[in-house]
Design a protein around this motif. Sequence first.
Motif, PDB file in Angstrom:
ATOM      1  N   TRP A  28      -2.879  -6.678   9.338  1.00  0.00           N
ATOM      2  CA  TRP A  28      -3.342  -5.287   9.255  1.00  0.00           C
ATOM      3  C   TRP A  28      -2.138  -4.366   9.208  1.00  0.00           C
ATOM      4  N   GLN A  29      -2.386  -3.159   8.735  1.00  0.00           N
ATOM      5  CA  GLN A  29      -1.297  -2.196   8.543  1.00  0.00           C
ATOM      6  C   GLN A  29      -1.831  -0.784   8.736  1.00  0.00           C
ATOM      7  N   ARG A  30      -1.102   0.022   9.478  1.00  0.00           N
ATOM      8  CA  ARG A  30      -1.511   1.399   9.736  1.00  0.00           C
ATOM      9  C   ARG A  30      -0.332   2.342   9.505  1.00  0.00           C
ATOM     10  N   CYS A  31      -0.637   3.567   9.063  1.00  0.00           N
ATOM     11  CA  CYS A  31       0.400   4.544   8.742  1.00  0.00           C
ATOM     12  C   CYS A  31       0.144   5.877   9.429  1.00  0.00           C
ATOM     13  N   PHE A  32       1.216   6.608   9.650  1.00  0.00           N
ATOM     14  CA  PHE A  32       1.149   7.938  10.264  1.00  0.00           C
ATOM     15  C   PHE A  32       2.232   8.821   9.666  1.00  0.00           C
ATOM     16  N   GLY A  33       1.881  10.079   9.379  1.00  0.00           N
ATOM     17  CA  GLY A  33       2.860  11.037   8.874  1.00  0.00           C
ATOM     18  C   GLY A  33       2.592  11.442   7.441  1.00  0.00           C
ATOM     19  N   GLY A  34       3.014  12.647   7.098  1.00  0.00           N
ATOM     20  CA  GLY A  34       2.702  13.210   5.795  1.00  0.00           C
ATOM     21  C   GLY A  34       3.668  12.885   4.676  1.00  0.00           C
ATOM     22  N   LEU A  35       4.811  12.253   4.981  1.00  0.00           N
ATOM     23  CA  LEU A  35       5.778  11.930   3.939  1.00  0.00           C
ATOM     24  C   LEU A  35       5.227  10.825   3.041  1.00  0.00           C
ATOM     25  N   ALA A  36       5.284  11.042   1.734  1.00  0.00           N
ATOM     26  CA  ALA A  36       4.737  10.068   0.776  1.00  0.00           C
ATOM     27  C   ALA A  36       5.733   8.935   0.545  1.00  0.00           C
ATOM     28  N   VAL A  37       5.690   7.944   1.419  1.00  0.00           N
ATOM     29  CA  VAL A  37       6.555   6.765   1.308  1.00  0.00           C
ATOM     30  C   VAL A  37       5.688   5.528   1.427  1.00  0.00           C
ATOM     31  N   ALA A  38       5.753   4.650   0.457  1.00  0.00           N
ATOM     32  CA  ALA A  38       4.945   3.431   0.475  1.00  0.00           C
ATOM     33  C   ALA A  38       5.629   2.359   1.318  1.00  0.00           C
ATOM     34  N   PRO A  39       4.862   1.453   1.926  1.00  0.00           N
ATOM     35  CA  PRO A  39       5.457   0.322   2.648  1.00  0.00           C
ATOM     36  C   PRO A  39       6.385  -0.465   1.723  1.00  0.00           C
ATOM     37  N   ARG A  40       7.546  -0.807   2.195  1.00  0.00           N
ATOM     38  CA  ARG A  40       8.553  -1.432   1.342  1.00  0.00           C
ATOM     39  C   ARG A  40       8.315  -2.918   1.133  1.00  0.00           C
ATOM     40  N   TYR A  41       7.683  -3.602   2.086  1.00  0.00           N
ATOM     41  CA  TYR A  41       7.621  -5.060   2.026  1.00  0.00           C
ATOM     42  C   TYR A  41       6.222  -5.607   1.757  1.00  0.00           C
ATOM     43  N   GLY A  42       5.301  -4.755   1.388  1.00  0.00           N
ATOM     44  CA  GLY A  42       3.965  -5.232   1.074  1.00  0.00           C
ATOM     45  C   GLY A  42       2.886  -4.472   1.807  1.00  0.00           C
ATOM     46  N   LEU A  43       1.674  -4.542   1.255  1.00  0.00           N
ATOM     47  CA  LEU A  43       0.526  -3.861   1.838  1.00  0.00           C
ATOM     48  C   LEU A  43      -0.307  -4.833   2.665  1.00  0.00           C
ATOM     49  N   GLN A  44      -1.256  -4.282   3.383  1.00  0.00           N
ATOM     50  CA  GLN A  44      -2.153  -5.103   4.190  1.00  0.00           C
ATOM     51  C   GLN A  44      -2.785  -6.197   3.329  1.00  0.00           C
ATOM     52  N   GLY A  45      -2.752  -7.412   3.830  1.00  0.00           N
ATOM     53  CA  GLY A  45      -3.297  -8.551   3.100  1.00  0.00           C
ATOM     54  C   GLY A  45      -2.264  -9.335   2.324  1.00  0.00           C
ATOM     55  N   ALA A  46      -1.074  -8.788   2.164  1.00  0.00           N
ATOM     56  CA  ALA A  46      -0.032  -9.490   1.423  1.00  0.00           C
ATOM     57  C   ALA A  46       0.309 -10.804   2.111  1.00  0.00           C
ATOM     58  N   GLY A  47       0.407 -11.871   1.341  1.00  0.00           N
ATOM     59  CA  GLY A  47       0.781 -13.168   1.869  1.00  0.00           C
ATOM     60  C   GLY A  47      -0.350 -13.940   2.517  1.00  0.00           C
ATOM     61  N   ALA A  48      -1.582 -13.430   2.462  1.00  0.00           N
ATOM     62  CA  ALA A  48      -2.698 -14.087   3.144  1.00  0.00           C
ATOM     63  C   ALA A  48      -3.046 -15.430   2.529  1.00  0.00           C
ATOM     64  N   THR A  49      -2.898 -15.569   1.238  1.00  0.00           N
ATOM     65  CA  THR A  49      -3.306 -16.810   0.566  1.00  0.00           C
ATOM     66  C   THR A  49      -2.178 -17.479  -0.210  1.00  0.00           C
ATOM     67  N   ASP A  50      -0.985 -16.948  -0.102  1.00  0.00           N
ATOM     68  CA  ASP A  50       0.139 -17.540  -0.837  1.00  0.00           C
ATOM     69  C   ASP A  50       1.414 -17.436  -0.018  1.00  0.00           C
ATOM     70  N   ALA A  51       2.508 -17.867  -0.601  1.00  0.00           N
ATOM     71  CA  ALA A  51       3.792 -17.877   0.104  1.00  0.00           C
ATOM     72  C   ALA A  51       4.678 -16.699  -0.296  1.00  0.00           C
ATOM     73  N   SER A  52       4.051 -15.597  -0.727  1.00  0.00           N
ATOM     74  CA  SER A  52       4.840 -14.440  -1.167  1.00  0.00           C
ATOM     75  C   SER A  52       5.659 -13.832  -0.031  1.00  0.00           C
TER      76      SER A  52
END
Length: 210
Positions: A115-139
């Motif tokens: 899971w992943q949660r964010c706070f703050g108004g600055l428009a910056v995307a997570p650098r290493y992946g979004l929620q669910g990344a790597g769930a079914t593979d070795a990424s």
Amino acid sequence: MAYQAIFRKVVQCTCGVAMVEFALGVPILLFMLLGGLELTNLMLTHMRISQIALTVADNAGRVRTGIDESNIYEVFAGANLVGQDLEFENRGRVVLSSLEPNGRSGTRAGQRITWQRCFGGLAVAPRYGLQGAGATDASLAAGMGPAGNRITAANATAVMFVEVSYDYRPVILESLQGVIGTIRYESAFNVRERTNQAITNTQGLSVRSC
């Protein structure tokens, strides 16, 4: 001859030297003073942003019995309190990710962002992946973080991985805005004594997703 005497007196006169030196030196001294104040403010801001990253990761890792959306609100409230003087809620961004083993085997074994949660108004995307990344593979087999310093979670536990970004705006020397840019810090803490890493929402709160 009278003109020559007057000219000689003018050339030999040193009564205005101090004033000229003062006029030449003041801009340099003023720039050094203002630059020193700006540098001090920048250093203090770096310390504060680093403190936010450590505080969020540590507090999220201290939740023991189970993690709930209400706990996320409390963790982010602490971050906002630390960065209140910096207007962090409007100019900053916290990305809190729960990194765990994905439970797969063979070539699909690795880590996942459960899971992943964010706070703050600055428009910056997570650098290493979004929620669910790597769930079914070795990424995310190598974990999260910059190359050479990646973080992984051990079996049956999780790591709270935090990314903090802040849009620094010079207080005095506005020309440095484009030079300094965004301040960024990352931090990670192991979860303490928490066996159930699934996040709940018992109060039906609005999810602070990314």
